[in-house]
Design an enzyme around this catalytic site. Structure first.
Site, PDB file in Angstrom:
ATOM      1  N   HIS A 149       0.837  -1.198   0.000  1.00 51.62           N
ATOM      2  CA  HIS A 149       0.000   0.000   0.000  1.00 51.62           C
ATOM      3  C   HIS A 149       0.870   1.246   0.000  1.00 51.62           C
ATOM      4  CE1 HIS A 149      -3.468   2.533   0.554  1.00 51.62           C
ATOM      5  NE2 HIS A 149      -2.870   3.133   1.570  1.00 51.62           N
ATOM      6  N   SER A 150       0.566   2.193  -0.895  1.00 59.17           N
ATOM      7  CA  SER A 150       1.267   3.465  -1.015  1.00 59.17           C
ATOM      8  C   SER A 150       2.760   3.201  -1.254  1.00 59.17           C
ATOM      9  CB  SER A 150       1.016   4.308   0.243  1.00 59.17           C
ATOM     10  OG  SER A 150       1.390   5.642   0.036  1.00 59.17           O
ATOM     11  N   MET A 151       3.655   3.687  -0.403  1.00 62.09           N
ATOM     12  CA  MET A 151       5.068   3.387  -0.601  1.00 62.09           C
ATOM     13  C   MET A 151       5.297   1.887  -0.694  1.00 62.09           C
ATOM     14  SD  MET A 151       8.397   4.181   1.858  1.00 62.09           S
ATOM     15  CE  MET A 151       8.027   2.844   3.010  1.00 62.09           C
TER      16      MET A 151
END
Length: 248
Positions: A93-95
Site C-alpha cells: 500500500h502506497s510506498m
C-alpha cells in the site's frame, strides 16, 4: 499471537499447511500491524506475512532505511529464509506498493500476483519534497491523509517518536526513480480510492505498462486510506484472487 520469523517479517495468524503466502508491505510511516485485520480475515486459508520496516515499534532503536533500494534488499533477504513450497503473492500500500513491485522485479521466480494499492505506477513521477518540510508540516500531511489516529498526532511525545520514521520513509519514496528493465510476468491488481489525491485514474492505469500479464484497476470509495473504509470488499477481492491461485 504475533510471531517474528525474522526482524523484517511478522506473522499474526496461523495458516493451513501449503496455504498461499501473501507478503504485505506497509505505507510510509506504517508498520506491519496495519495488515493485522487483513491477516485475520484471510486466515487460515492464506498465510499473511507483514513486513516490519526498521525505526518503528519494536524496531524503533534501529536506524531507518533512507531509500527504497535498502527496503527492497532487506525484504528480499528476509524472504530468502522462507520455504519455497507454496505460491507467493505480494501486496503493497502506497510506498509499500513500490517496495513490493521492486521486490517482485528481483525475485528469482516472479510472484503469482502483485496487489498495488494506493500508489501511482512506478514510472509516473511527481516533484515531491515533503521529507524536507518542518515537523509541523509533516504532521499536517499525515492528518490530511487520514492514515494515523488524530489523537496520536496531537500527543507531542508520540509525535516525536513517529516522525523520524515517517520522514525517512517519505525521503525514500520521494527520491525513488524507476529504472528501465523487463516488465513483470505476473498479473497486477491495482486498488485505488476514488477521492485519493495522491493517485489519478491515469496514474493508476499506467501500472499496465509494468507487466506482460493482465492488469486490472479496481476503484473504491474513499481517500488514500480507503482500505480501512472498505475492508470487507478488499478482503473479498484478495481472497477471490488468491483462491484462484490455490485452485490452479
Amino acid at each position: 499471537m504475533t510471531r517474528t520469523t525474522t526482524p523484517w517479517l511478522r506473522r499474526f495468524h496461523e495458516a493451513a499447511p501449503g496455504a498461499v503466502r501473501l507478503v504485505c508491505f506497509p505505507h510510509a510511516g506504517g508498520s506491519a500491524g496495519f495488515f493485522f485485520p487483513l491477516s485475520g480475515a484471510l486466515s487460515p486459508d492464506v498465510e499473511v506475512l507483514a513486513v516490519q520496516y526498521p525505526g518503528r515499534q519494536d524496531r524503533r532503536q534501529e536506524g531507518c532505511a533512507q531509500d527504497v533500494e535498502t527496503l527492497v534488499a532487506e525484504s528480499l533477504a528476509a524472504l530468502s529464509h522462507l520455504d519455497q513450497d507454496r505460491p507467493l503473492a505480494l501486496f503493497g500500500h502506497s510506498m509499500g506498493a513500490v517496495v513490493a513491485y521492486e521486490t517482485a522485479r528481483r525475485l528469482g521466480t516472479p510472484p503469482a500476483i502483485l496487489f498495488a494499492s494506493g500508489r501511482r505506477a512506478p514510472s509516473r513521477t511527481r516533484d515531491e519534497s515533503m521529507h524536507l518540510q518542518p515537523d509541523e508540516v509533516l504532521a499536517a500531511d499525515l492528518r490530511t491523509l487520514g492514515g494515523t489516529d488524530s489523537e496520536l498526532l496531537d500527543d507531542p511525545d508520540i509525535l516525536r517518536m513517529v516522525l523520524p520514521a515517517v520522514r525517512a520513509d517519505y525521503r525514500a519514496i520521494e527520491t525513488y526513480r524507476h529504472t528501465a528493465g523487463p516488465p513483470l510476468a505476473c498479473p497486477i491488481r491495482v486498488l485505488t480510492g476514488a477521492s485519493d489525491t495522491r493517485v489519478t485514474p491515469e496514474e493508476a492505469e499506467a501500472w499496465q505498462h509494468h507487466t506482460t500479464a493482465d492488469c486490472a484497476v479496481d476503484t473504491f470509495p474513499g481517500g488514500h486510506f480507503f482500505l480501512r473504509e472498505v475492508q470487507d470488499e478488499i478482503t473479498t477481492l484478495v481472497r477471490r484472487e488468491l483462491g484462484a491461485l490455490a485452485r490452479a
